[in-house]
Each structure stands twice: as structure tokens, then as C-alpha cells.
Design a protein around this motif. Sequence first.
Motif, PDB file in Angstrom:
ATOM      1  N   ALA A 156       2.071 -11.134   0.870  1.00  0.00           N
ATOM      2  CA  ALA A 156       2.147 -11.775  -0.445  1.00  0.00           C
ATOM      3  C   ALA A 156       3.548 -12.307  -0.709  1.00  0.00           C
ATOM      4  CB  ALA A 156       1.773 -10.770  -1.528  1.00  0.00           C
ATOM      5  N   MET A 193      -0.417  -0.235   8.417  1.00  0.00           N
ATOM      6  CA  MET A 193       0.377   0.408   7.357  1.00  0.00           C
ATOM      7  C   MET A 193      -0.487   0.828   6.172  1.00  0.00           C
ATOM      8  SD  MET A 193       3.578   0.728   8.184  1.00  0.00           S
ATOM      9  CE  MET A 193       4.563   0.713   6.687  1.00  0.00           C
ATOM     10  N   LEU A 204       9.087 -11.809  -0.167  1.00  0.00           N
ATOM     11  CA  LEU A 204       8.464 -12.060  -1.476  1.00  0.00           C
ATOM     12  C   LEU A 204       8.930 -13.368  -2.131  1.00  0.00           C
ATOM     13  CD1 LEU A 204       8.638  -8.463  -3.046  1.00  0.00           C
ATOM     14  CD2 LEU A 204       6.590  -9.643  -2.212  1.00  0.00           C
ATOM     15  N   ILE A 246      17.658  10.380   8.390  1.00  0.00           N
ATOM     16  CA  ILE A 246      16.858   9.914   9.528  1.00  0.00           C
ATOM     17  C   ILE A 246      17.557  10.288  10.833  1.00  0.00           C
ATOM     18  CG2 ILE A 246      15.946   7.875  10.746  1.00  0.00           C
ATOM     19  CD1 ILE A 246      15.379   6.591   8.087  1.00  0.00           C
ATOM     20  N   PHE A 304       0.856  -1.195   0.000  1.00  0.00           N
ATOM     21  CA  PHE A 304       0.000   0.000   0.000  1.00  0.00           C
ATOM     22  C   PHE A 304       0.894   1.248   0.000  1.00  0.00           C
ATOM     23  CE2 PHE A 304      -4.587   0.562   1.664  1.00  0.00           C
ATOM     24  CZ  PHE A 304      -4.737   1.798   1.065  1.00  0.00           C
ATOM     25  N   THR A 323       7.322  11.936  11.478  1.00  0.00           N
ATOM     26  CA  THR A 323       8.570  12.592  11.899  1.00  0.00           C
ATOM     27  C   THR A 323       8.443  14.108  11.772  1.00  0.00           C
ATOM     28  OG1 THR A 323       9.559  12.188   9.717  1.00  0.00           O
ATOM     29  CG2 THR A 323      10.182  10.671  11.474  1.00  0.00           C
ATOM     30  N   LYS A 324       7.850  14.562  10.668  1.00  0.00           N
ATOM     31  CA  LYS A 324       7.750  16.026  10.505  1.00  0.00           C
ATOM     32  C   LYS A 324       6.797  16.642  11.518  1.00  0.00           C
ATOM     33  CE  LYS A 324      10.481  14.970   8.031  1.00  0.00           C
ATOM     34  NZ  LYS A 324      10.954  13.742   7.453  1.00  0.00           N
ATOM     35  N   LYS A 347       0.222  -6.142   4.017  1.00  0.00           N
ATOM     36  CA  LYS A 347       0.437  -7.155   5.065  1.00  0.00           C
ATOM     37  C   LYS A 347       0.074  -6.672   6.467  1.00  0.00           C
ATOM     38  CE  LYS A 347       5.232  -6.064   5.717  1.00  0.00           C
ATOM     39  NZ  LYS A 347       6.389  -6.054   6.271  1.00  0.00           N
ATOM     40  N   TYR A 369       8.124  11.452  -2.814  1.00  0.00           N
ATOM     41  CA  TYR A 369       7.794  12.148  -4.065  1.00  0.00           C
ATOM     42  C   TYR A 369       8.396  11.431  -5.275  1.00  0.00           C
ATOM     43  CZ  TYR A 369      12.104  14.503  -2.438  1.00  0.00           C
ATOM     44  OH  TYR A 369      13.350  14.785  -1.927  1.00  0.00           O
ATOM     45  N   MET A 394       7.795  -0.449  -8.362  1.00  0.00           N
ATOM     46  CA  MET A 394       7.779   1.013  -8.195  1.00  0.00           C
ATOM     47  C   MET A 394       8.256   1.372  -6.786  1.00  0.00           C
ATOM     48  SD  MET A 394       3.897   1.605  -9.654  1.00  0.00           S
ATOM     49  CE  MET A 394       3.162   0.637  -8.362  1.00  0.00           C
ATOM     50  N   CYS A 421       7.774   9.981   6.871  1.00  0.00           N
ATOM     51  CA  CYS A 421       7.770  11.429   6.617  1.00  0.00           C
ATOM     52  C   CYS A 421       6.819  12.196   7.531  1.00  0.00           C
ATOM     53  CB  CYS A 421       7.363  11.746   5.186  1.00  0.00           C
ATOM     54  SG  CYS A 421       7.680  10.473   3.986  1.00  0.00           S
TER      55      CYS A 421
HETATM   56  C1  LIG Z   1      11.870   7.812   9.301  1.00  0.00           C
HETATM   57  C2  LIG Z   1      11.731   8.114   7.826  1.00  0.00           C
HETATM   58  C3  LIG Z   1      11.502   9.414   7.421  1.00  0.00           C
HETATM   59  C4  LIG Z   1      11.338   9.708   6.067  1.00  0.00           C
HETATM   60  N1  LIG Z   1      11.100  10.994   5.711  1.00  0.00           N
HETATM   61  C5  LIG Z   1      10.877  11.285   4.411  1.00  0.00           C
HETATM   62  C6  LIG Z   1      10.536  12.619   4.022  1.00  0.00           C
HETATM   63  O1  LIG Z   1      10.455  13.525   4.853  1.00  0.00           O
HETATM   64  N2  LIG Z   1      10.293  12.851   2.725  1.00  0.00           N
HETATM   65  C7  LIG Z   1      10.352  11.865   1.771  1.00  0.00           C
HETATM   66  O2  LIG Z   1      10.084  12.138   0.605  1.00  0.00           O
HETATM   67  N3  LIG Z   1      10.693  10.593   2.110  1.00  0.00           N
HETATM   68  C8  LIG Z   1      10.943  10.288   3.400  1.00  0.00           C
HETATM   69  N4  LIG Z   1      11.242   8.997   3.752  1.00  0.00           N
HETATM   70  C9  LIG Z   1      11.296   7.965   2.700  1.00  0.00           C
HETATM   71  C10 LIG Z   1       9.864   7.530   2.302  1.00  0.00           C
HETATM   72  O3  LIG Z   1       9.117   7.215   3.454  1.00  0.00           O
HETATM   73  C11 LIG Z   1       9.898   6.341   1.364  1.00  0.00           C
HETATM   74  O4  LIG Z   1      10.768   6.601   0.286  1.00  0.00           O
HETATM   75  C12 LIG Z   1       8.503   6.033   0.817  1.00  0.00           C
HETATM   76  O5  LIG Z   1       7.560   5.912   1.841  1.00  0.00           O
HETATM   77  C13 LIG Z   1       8.536   4.751  -0.014  1.00  0.00           C
HETATM   78  O6  LIG Z   1       7.259   4.501  -0.517  1.00  0.00           O
HETATM   79  P1  LIG Z   1       6.961   3.256  -1.428  1.00  0.00           P
HETATM   80  O7  LIG Z   1       5.869   3.662  -2.342  1.00  0.00           O
HETATM   81  O8  LIG Z   1       8.184   2.703  -2.032  1.00  0.00           O
HETATM   82  O9  LIG Z   1       6.397   2.121  -0.438  1.00  0.00           O
HETATM   83  P2  LIG Z   1       5.941   2.150   1.078  1.00  0.00           P
HETATM   84  O10 LIG Z   1       5.167   3.363   1.417  1.00  0.00           O
HETATM   85  O11 LIG Z   1       7.119   1.806   1.893  1.00  0.00           O
HETATM   86  O12 LIG Z   1       4.884   0.956   1.124  1.00  0.00           O
HETATM   87  C14 LIG Z   1       5.226  -0.383   1.090  1.00  0.00           C
HETATM   88  C15 LIG Z   1       4.084  -1.162   1.723  1.00  0.00           C
HETATM   89  O13 LIG Z   1       4.196  -2.530   1.362  1.00  0.00           O
HETATM   90  C16 LIG Z   1       3.825  -3.328   2.475  1.00  0.00           C
HETATM   91  N5  LIG Z   1       4.443  -4.649   2.252  1.00  0.00           N
HETATM   92  C17 LIG Z   1       5.769  -4.953   2.292  1.00  0.00           C
HETATM   93  N6  LIG Z   1       5.964  -6.255   1.985  1.00  0.00           N
HETATM   94  C18 LIG Z   1       4.744  -6.787   1.750  1.00  0.00           C
HETATM   95  C19 LIG Z   1       4.290  -8.098   1.395  1.00  0.00           C
HETATM   96  N7  LIG Z   1       5.140  -9.103   1.202  1.00  0.00           N
HETATM   97  N8  LIG Z   1       2.961  -8.298   1.248  1.00  0.00           N
HETATM   98  C20 LIG Z   1       2.075  -7.289   1.425  1.00  0.00           C
HETATM   99  N9  LIG Z   1       2.450  -6.035   1.774  1.00  0.00           N
HETATM  100  C21 LIG Z   1       3.761  -5.787   1.917  1.00  0.00           C
HETATM  101  C22 LIG Z   1       4.361  -2.566   3.667  1.00  0.00           C
HETATM  102  O14 LIG Z   1       3.710  -2.921   4.875  1.00  0.00           O
HETATM  103  C23 LIG Z   1       4.087  -1.103   3.246  1.00  0.00           C
HETATM  104  O15 LIG Z   1       2.848  -0.639   3.693  1.00  0.00           O
HETATM  105  C24 LIG Z   1      11.422   8.669   5.097  1.00  0.00           C
HETATM  106  C25 LIG Z   1      11.665   7.348   5.498  1.00  0.00           C
HETATM  107  C26 LIG Z   1      11.804   7.071   6.857  1.00  0.00           C
HETATM  108  C27 LIG Z   1      12.029   5.645   7.278  1.00  0.00           C
END
Ligand SMILES: Cc1cc2nc3c(=O)[nH]c(=O)nc-3n(C[C@H](O)[C@H](O)[C@H](O)COP(=O)(O)OP(=O)(O)OC[C@H]3O[C@@H](n4cnc5c(N)ncnc54)[C@H](O)[C@@H]3O)c2cc1C
Length: 443
Positions: A99, A38, A263, A169, A11, A51-52, A34, A305, A294, A48
Motif C-alpha cells: 500500500a 509476513m 508509503l 538483537i 499485519f 529468535t526465542k 505486502k 507488547y 500504531m 521475537c
Molecule cells: C530480531 C528481532 C527480535 C525481536 N525480539 C523481540 C522480543 O523478544 N520481544 C519484543 O517485545 N519485541 C521484539 N522485537 C521487536 C518487535 O518485533 C517489534 O517491535 C514488533 O513486531 C512491531 O510490531 P508492529 O505492530 O509495529 O508491526 P509489525 O509486526 O512489524 O508489522 C508490520 C507489517 O506491515 C507490513 N508492511 C510494511 N509496509 C507495508 C506496506 N507498504 N503495505 C502493506 N504491508 C506493509 C510488513 O510486511 C509487516 O508484516 C524484535 C525485533 C527483531 C527484529
Amino acid sequence: MRHFKNIIIGFGKAGKTLAGSLTSHGEEVLLIEKDPMMYGGTCINIACLPTKNLVINSQRGVKYEQAFETKEAMTAKLRNKNYHKVADQNLATVLDASAEFIDDKIIKVTDESGTEELTFDRLFINTGAESNVPNIDGLKIDDKIFTSTEMLAKKELAKNLVILGGGPIGLEFASMYAGFGSKVTVIEPMPSILGRFEPEIAQAAKADMEADGVTFMLKSSLTKVEETEAGLNLTVETEDGVKDLLADVMLVSVGRHPATAALHLEKTSLEVGQRGEIVVNDKLETSVPNIYAMGDVAGSLQFTYISLDDWRIMDNQLFGDKTRTKKNRPVFANSIFIKPAISSAGLTESELKAQGKAYKVLTMPAAGVPKAQVIGNPRGSYKALIDPETHEILGATIYAEEAYETINVITLAMQHHLKAEDLRDQIYAHPTMTEALNDLFKF
Ligand SMILES: Cc1cc2nc3c(=O)[nH]c(=O)nc-3n(C[C@H](O)[C@H](O)[C@H](O)COP(=O)(O)OP(=O)(O)OC[C@H]3O[C@@H](n4cnc5c(N)ncnc54)[C@H](O)[C@@H]3O)c2cc1C
Ligand SMILES: NC(=O)c1ccc[n+]([C@@H]2O[C@H](COP(=O)([O-])OP(=O)(O)OC[C@H]3O[C@@H](n4cnc5c(N)ncnc54)[C@H](O)[C@@H]3O)[C@@H](O)[C@H]2O)c1
């Protein structure tokens, strides 16, 4: 075996946004997540946004316990909103399950009720990233040693916090916890922090963090952790010899790796890169037809972003004119939310020098901006690098209040090849920090 036209695993930012694109084009989609805590992904729940929210409240002088409650309420509200945004669409289903792959054509989902195998026309992997935990004697995640995820769930303020890793971080937590009144020490092996920013501005930001009570141990390595009755006893190798530190809590923030372990990619012919990422081409296609990846899991820069931009590419490739790819991402900034924030875009002086490019340096102090005085934090400075011939902006670094907003004007200008005089002569609302650009771009 159930079959779906589209399945999204995770998600995340790209996945949840793509679910909306698919349903708006009349396609069914199954979104698998999962962990119900989340819904909406990493950013809104454990990264993000919480923390902000804590950073802002620590700067406002709010007590940690109150700030924690505010943060919990905010994430709960966003999680619920994000869930309904997908689940309430007729053609979308959210499945609470983990998954994994059976092979290139079949996935298995597991929840409390058991397992089920599913097939698909298209599969999108958006499982994000997980914290690295280094292999150091005695170091394991437990009730005193946390990654950012456990740290954000901690109700009580850590009084004496050691942070392993001075990346984004580590620095955001250091600034935030110092603001809440904790004693904070950052252990970092590199000789400097904020290495991707202009060094003189990074140096000023470090000095300001030190003035706020953060201690930096640079060129230092943690070699041993012992849990004693007094707390965590940490052995650190520094330039001046071995030192012992006592802490009540340690945050481990030494990077994050693509979340693929669950996975079972080894059962597929999906190509995996050196950093554990699922290898994709510029259109986010993996090595298996009809499987896409992605966001963080695809090795994209770890920013929300950028994951959102991966959705733009996917959306354009599926439903648009197929011109948008990773190769033509617009100019984007990098911001770290310390006090004040530091933001940059484009190239630094040393990068321009290395490329043999001519440039002109423009600088000004943040104290010269009326809004900095209004806010009461005149710390920081602005630096821009422009092409001496065309006057286009080659790079910029802002260390000042609201840097993360002002930099967006600069990235827009860079993207559209505006000239320094365009920013210099623009009328900005008053009083705002963006007004700095009227003065910064005078030359
Ligand atoms: C503490 C912290 C602060 C951050 N601050 C910033 C910020 O200020 N600005 C910024 O741009 N970025 C920030 N980031 C980075 C940003 O959060 C990530 O780059 C972004 O959320 C990644 O998104 P995504 O779309 O890749 O997937 P995610 O949002 O990570 O989603 C992945 C989802 O997949 C689910 N999942 C995983 N494996 C499975 C499975 N096998 N089956 C089913 N579901 C599964 C997870 O539970 C999760 O919900 C920060 C990261 C951290 C850790
Ligand atoms: N404001 C933002 O946009 C923001 C905020 C937080 C995180 N993020 C994203 O999350 C990603 C992960 O952040 P991060 O700070 O964990 O990772 P990082 O990789 O960016 O920084 C990790 C730091 O830990 C240090 N390190 C590595 N091994 C170490 C060890 N054994 N001991 C001590 N230090 C060690 C590295 O030298 C580096 O300075 C970032 O790269 C960023 O993309 C973005």
C-alpha cells in the motif's frame, strides 16, 4: 474506486488485533499485507518468536540444523493461524498487496494483478520497522552480510560470525550462536553493553557471555568491509589501533527505523518525526483526521507488547471510555534473552540519584534460589530499589533464569503500588524462580 469503512496497512500486532475489535463491533475492515510470508507480522515471522525458539534450543544443546527446522515449522504454523484468525471473519478481508498514499484521502494498492485505488472512513498504519544498514565502505546486504531477517533464514550455521551492534538483537544472536558452537565477535562503539541495565549486573552478564565464547570489541568501529576468497575481511578501529578480522558471515544489528519508505508519505500532510516515525498524539491520531498510526512505525518503543498496548489505546478510543492513552501505559519491563535472561523495570540507581530520590538497595544472588540449582544455571543476581518511606518498588533488575517471568510480578506490584513486604510475604509455587522475591524483599 472501492471504499472501506476501515483499512489497516500492515499485519502487525496492533493491526491484526484491531481487525478483531472492528469486526466484533460489526464494522468491515480491509487488512493489507505486502508479504504473505509476513501474515501475523514481524514478531511471529522474523523476530521475537523465531529468535526465542532458537535461543531456547541452543541452550538445550539442540544442533543448529534441527533447531532451524523446528523454528521454520513453528513460524509456518503461527503464520497460518494468524492469517485465518483475521481472514475467516465475515467482515474482514486480507489483501496481499503493498500500500502507498496518493493523497490524504486515497491509497493505492499494488499486487501482481495490477493497482487499485481505495478510499476509507478510517485508516490505520501499522507497517512496523526495518533494519538500519550503516554507510560503511564495502558494507551491503548480500549473501554474507545479513540483517536479522536474512540471518534467520540461513539454513547452515555460521561458523565464524561477526555481529555489528551490541544491542538486544546483537546480544541475543551472539548468545544463541555461541550456544550452537559458532565463534562470535561483537563490534560495538559504546564502552559497555546492556547500558540500560544496572552496570554491575550488565558487567556480570558480559563476563558470562565471554565465558560462553563471545568476544566483545567495545569502543570499536567497523570502517571497511572487503569480500575475499577467505571470507569477509573487516577493518575495525579500536582503542588499541586498527585491527583486521576475518568472518564468514556478518550480522548487521545497529537498530531499526520506522517502515515508511514504500508509503510515499510525501504525498500526504502526515507529519513525520526526526527518527522517520509517523507523528501521533497520545491517542495515536496523526496530523490527518481519521488516519492513525500504531506500533514501531508510530515511533513507539520497539516491542511487541507496546504495539499490543497501542491496540488497547486505539480500541479504547474507538469503542471504550476514551481514557486510555500513551500517557497512562502500565509499568512494563525490558528483557533480553541471553543466558540467563536479563530483565528490568522502573528506574536504576543512577537514574534515582539523578532525580535526587532516596532509595534502599536490596540484592541477592541467583544461586540462592533452589530452582536455579534445579535448572543447573545458578548464574546471576537480583537487585531491587525501594522507597525507604513507603516501601514501594522504584526499580528492579533481574539477571537469572526465568527473569522475564519473575519481572512480570514486579511490574504488576509497581503498577498497583504494592509494598516490598507484599512481595516478601506472598506464597509462591515451589520450586520456581519467583520464590526469589521472598528473600529479595527482606529488609
Ligand atoms: C530480531 C528481532 C527480535 C525481536 N525480539 C523481540 C522480543 O523478544 N520481544 C519484543 O517485545 N519485541 C521484539 N522485537 C521487536 C518487535 O518485533 C517489534 O517491535 C514488533 O513486531 C512491531 O510490531 P508492529 O505492530 O509495529 O508491526 P509489525 O509486526 O512489524 O508489522 C508490520 C507489517 O506491515 C507490513 N508492511 C510494511 N509496509 C507495508 C506496506 N507498504 N503495505 C502493506 N504491508 C506493509 C510488513 O510486511 C509487516 O508484516 C524484535 C525485533 C527483531 C527484529
Ligand atoms: N528481547 C527484546 O525485547 C528484543 C530483542 C531484539 C530486538 N528488540 C527490539 O528491536 C530493536 C532493535 O534492536 P537492535 O539491537 O537492532 O537496535 P538497538 O538500537 O537497540 O541497538 C543497536 C546497537 O548497535 C550499536 N550501533 C549503532 N551503530 C553502530 C555501528 N555503525 N557499528 C556498530 N554498532 C553500532 C548501538 O550502539 C547499539 O548498541 C530494539 O531497540 C528493541 O526494541 C527487542
